[in-house]
Design a protein around this motif. Structure first.
Motif, PDB file in Angstrom:
ATOM      1  N   ALA A  48       0.749  -0.944   0.199  1.00  0.00           N
ATOM      2  CA  ALA A  48      -0.127  -0.120  -0.184  1.00  0.00           C
ATOM      3  C   ALA A  48       1.042   1.163   0.161  1.00  0.00           C
ATOM      4  O   ALA A  48       0.799   2.156  -0.942  1.00  0.00           O
ATOM      5  CB  ALA A  48      -1.001  -0.146   1.261  1.00  0.00           C
ATOM      6  N   ASP A  49       2.140   1.274   1.036  1.00  0.00           N
ATOM      7  CA  ASP A  49       2.559   2.359   0.802  1.00  0.00           C
ATOM      8  C   ASP A  49       3.629   2.508  -0.492  1.00  0.00           C
ATOM      9  O   ASP A  49       3.338   4.136  -1.355  1.00  0.00           O
ATOM     10  CB  ASP A  49       3.763   2.189   2.055  1.00  0.00           C
ATOM     11  CG  ASP A  49       4.642   3.507   1.827  1.00  0.00           C
ATOM     12  OD1 ASP A  49       4.312   4.181   2.175  1.00  0.00           O
ATOM     13  OD2 ASP A  49       5.850   2.946   2.243  1.00  0.00           O
ATOM     14  N   SER A  50       4.068   1.447  -1.459  1.00  0.00           N
ATOM     15  CA  SER A  50       5.171   2.083  -2.385  1.00  0.00           C
ATOM     16  C   SER A  50       3.095   2.158  -3.730  1.00  0.00           C
ATOM     17  O   SER A  50       4.050   3.178  -3.953  1.00  0.00           O
ATOM     18  CB  SER A  50       5.396   0.751  -3.074  1.00  0.00           C
ATOM     19  OG  SER A  50       4.267  -0.511  -3.600  1.00  0.00           O
ATOM     20  N   ARG A  51       1.954   1.885  -3.205  1.00  0.00           N
ATOM     21  CA  ARG A  51       1.300   2.001  -4.353  1.00  0.00           C
ATOM     22  C   ARG A  51       0.909   3.832  -4.126  1.00  0.00           C
ATOM     23  O   ARG A  51       0.506   4.646  -5.228  1.00  0.00           O
ATOM     24  CB  ARG A  51       0.028   1.320  -4.139  1.00  0.00           C
ATOM     25  CG  ARG A  51       0.406   0.314  -4.617  1.00  0.00           C
ATOM     26  CD  ARG A  51      -0.894  -0.778  -4.262  1.00  0.00           C
ATOM     27  NE  ARG A  51      -0.933  -1.653  -5.341  1.00  0.00           N
ATOM     28  CZ  ARG A  51      -1.789  -3.400  -4.246  1.00  0.00           C
ATOM     29  NH1 ARG A  51      -2.227  -2.932  -3.314  1.00  0.00           N
ATOM     30  NH2 ARG A  51      -1.487  -4.068  -4.808  1.00  0.00           N
ATOM     31  N   GLU A  53       3.178   6.177  -3.046  1.00  0.00           N
ATOM     32  CA  GLU A  53       3.864   6.919  -3.223  1.00  0.00           C
ATOM     33  C   GLU A  53       3.839   6.787  -5.027  1.00  0.00           C
ATOM     34  O   GLU A  53       4.386   8.267  -5.647  1.00  0.00           O
ATOM     35  CB  GLU A  53       5.123   6.234  -2.927  1.00  0.00           C
ATOM     36  CG  GLU A  53       5.842   6.112  -1.588  1.00  0.00           C
ATOM     37  CD  GLU A  53       6.990   5.446  -0.986  1.00  0.00           C
ATOM     38  OE1 GLU A  53       7.824   4.758  -2.610  1.00  0.00           O
ATOM     39  OE2 GLU A  53       7.443   5.182  -0.102  1.00  0.00           O
ATOM     40  N   PHE A  54       3.485   5.970  -5.498  1.00  0.00           N
ATOM     41  CA  PHE A  54       3.447   6.164  -6.510  1.00  0.00           C
ATOM     42  C   PHE A  54       1.799   6.612  -7.313  1.00  0.00           C
ATOM     43  O   PHE A  54       2.222   7.766  -8.272  1.00  0.00           O
ATOM     44  CB  PHE A  54       3.233   4.565  -7.783  1.00  0.00           C
ATOM     45  CG  PHE A  54       2.690   4.599  -8.858  1.00  0.00           C
ATOM     46  CD1 PHE A  54       3.199   4.396 -10.414  1.00  0.00           C
ATOM     47  CD2 PHE A  54       1.129   4.160  -9.590  1.00  0.00           C
ATOM     48  CE1 PHE A  54       2.817   4.532 -11.329  1.00  0.00           C
ATOM     49  CE2 PHE A  54       0.945   4.352 -10.598  1.00  0.00           C
ATOM     50  CZ  PHE A  54       1.993   4.838 -12.032  1.00  0.00           C
ATOM     51  N   ILE A  55       0.998   6.629  -6.551  1.00  0.00           N
ATOM     52  CA  ILE A  55      -0.245   7.730  -7.172  1.00  0.00           C
ATOM     53  C   ILE A  55       0.495   9.258  -7.066  1.00  0.00           C
ATOM     54  O   ILE A  55       0.434  10.019  -7.659  1.00  0.00           O
ATOM     55  CB  ILE A  55      -1.172   7.363  -6.264  1.00  0.00           C
ATOM     56  CG1 ILE A  55      -2.004   6.062  -6.634  1.00  0.00           C
ATOM     57  CG2 ILE A  55      -1.999   8.730  -5.431  1.00  0.00           C
ATOM     58  CD1 ILE A  55      -2.569   5.722  -5.387  1.00  0.00           C
ATOM     59  N   GLY A  56       1.238   9.404  -5.504  1.00  0.00           N
ATOM     60  CA  GLY A  56       1.709  10.943  -5.374  1.00  0.00           C
ATOM     61  C   GLY A  56       2.659  10.894  -6.394  1.00  0.00           C
ATOM     62  O   GLY A  56       2.675  12.808  -6.476  1.00  0.00           O
ATOM     63  N   SER A  57       2.957  10.487  -7.284  1.00  0.00           N
ATOM     64  CA  SER A  57       4.406  10.883  -7.502  1.00  0.00           C
ATOM     65  C   SER A  57       3.741  10.719  -9.254  1.00  0.00           C
ATOM     66  O   SER A  57       3.927  12.275  -9.699  1.00  0.00           O
ATOM     67  CB  SER A  57       5.328   9.610  -8.040  1.00  0.00           C
ATOM     68  OG  SER A  57       4.475   8.784  -9.252  1.00  0.00           O
ATOM     69  N   ARG A  58       2.152  10.377  -9.735  1.00  0.00           N
ATOM     70  CA  ARG A  58       2.121  10.787 -10.575  1.00  0.00           C
ATOM     71  C   ARG A  58       0.987  11.717 -10.332  1.00  0.00           C
ATOM     72  O   ARG A  58       0.378  12.803 -11.222  1.00  0.00           O
ATOM     73  CB  ARG A  58       0.601   9.532 -11.515  1.00  0.00           C
ATOM     74  CG  ARG A  58       1.376   7.995 -11.295  1.00  0.00           C
ATOM     75  CD  ARG A  58       1.907   8.356 -12.504  1.00  0.00           C
ATOM     76  NE  ARG A  58       2.036   8.665 -13.621  1.00  0.00           N
ATOM     77  CZ  ARG A  58       2.599   8.687 -14.569  1.00  0.00           C
ATOM     78  NH1 ARG A  58       3.455   9.306 -15.155  1.00  0.00           N
ATOM     79  NH2 ARG A  58       1.513   8.925 -16.234  1.00  0.00           N
TER      80      ARG A  58
END
Length: 104
Positions: A48-51, A53-58
């Motif tokens: 969930a944390d990596s997801r 982070e990905f959403i935040g970067s997008r």
């Protein structure tokens, strides 16, 4: 009824040990189950944390792209283009995010 002559059952040492072993095994199983649950929960939280982070970067990229689109006209005003050419250039550049990235 008189209870003084009744036979009382006193557990032997071996039966007490068996009961303790059963409790220990049940406790070990419980601890092992909780440990497995905690490990799985930790794994889920890491995913969930990596997801996130990905959403935040997008979202950050989308924000940067929006800012670049807004500043495109300011940059094109510095070039010697007539308004129609500037509009056509902006339309071509904004057509694709890769073109915006390349232009800037």
């Amino acid at each position: 009824m008189e209870c003084s002559n009744s036979v009382t059952h006193h557990p032997t040492a071996s039966s007490e040990k068996r009961k303790e072993k059963k409790r220990v095994r049940a406790a070990d199983t419980l601890v092992e189950g909780l440990t497995n649950f905690a490990d799985k929960l930790c794994h889920v939280m890491e995913k969930a944390d990596s997801r996130m982070e990905f959403i935040g970067s997008r979202l950050g990229y989308a924000h940067d792209l929006s800012a670049a689109r807004k500043s495109l006209n300011v940059v094109l005003l510095k070039l010697p283009l007539c308004p129609d050419d500037r509009f056509s250039a902006a339309d071509l550049i904004m057509h694709d995010a890769q073109r915006i990235d390349f232009f800037f």
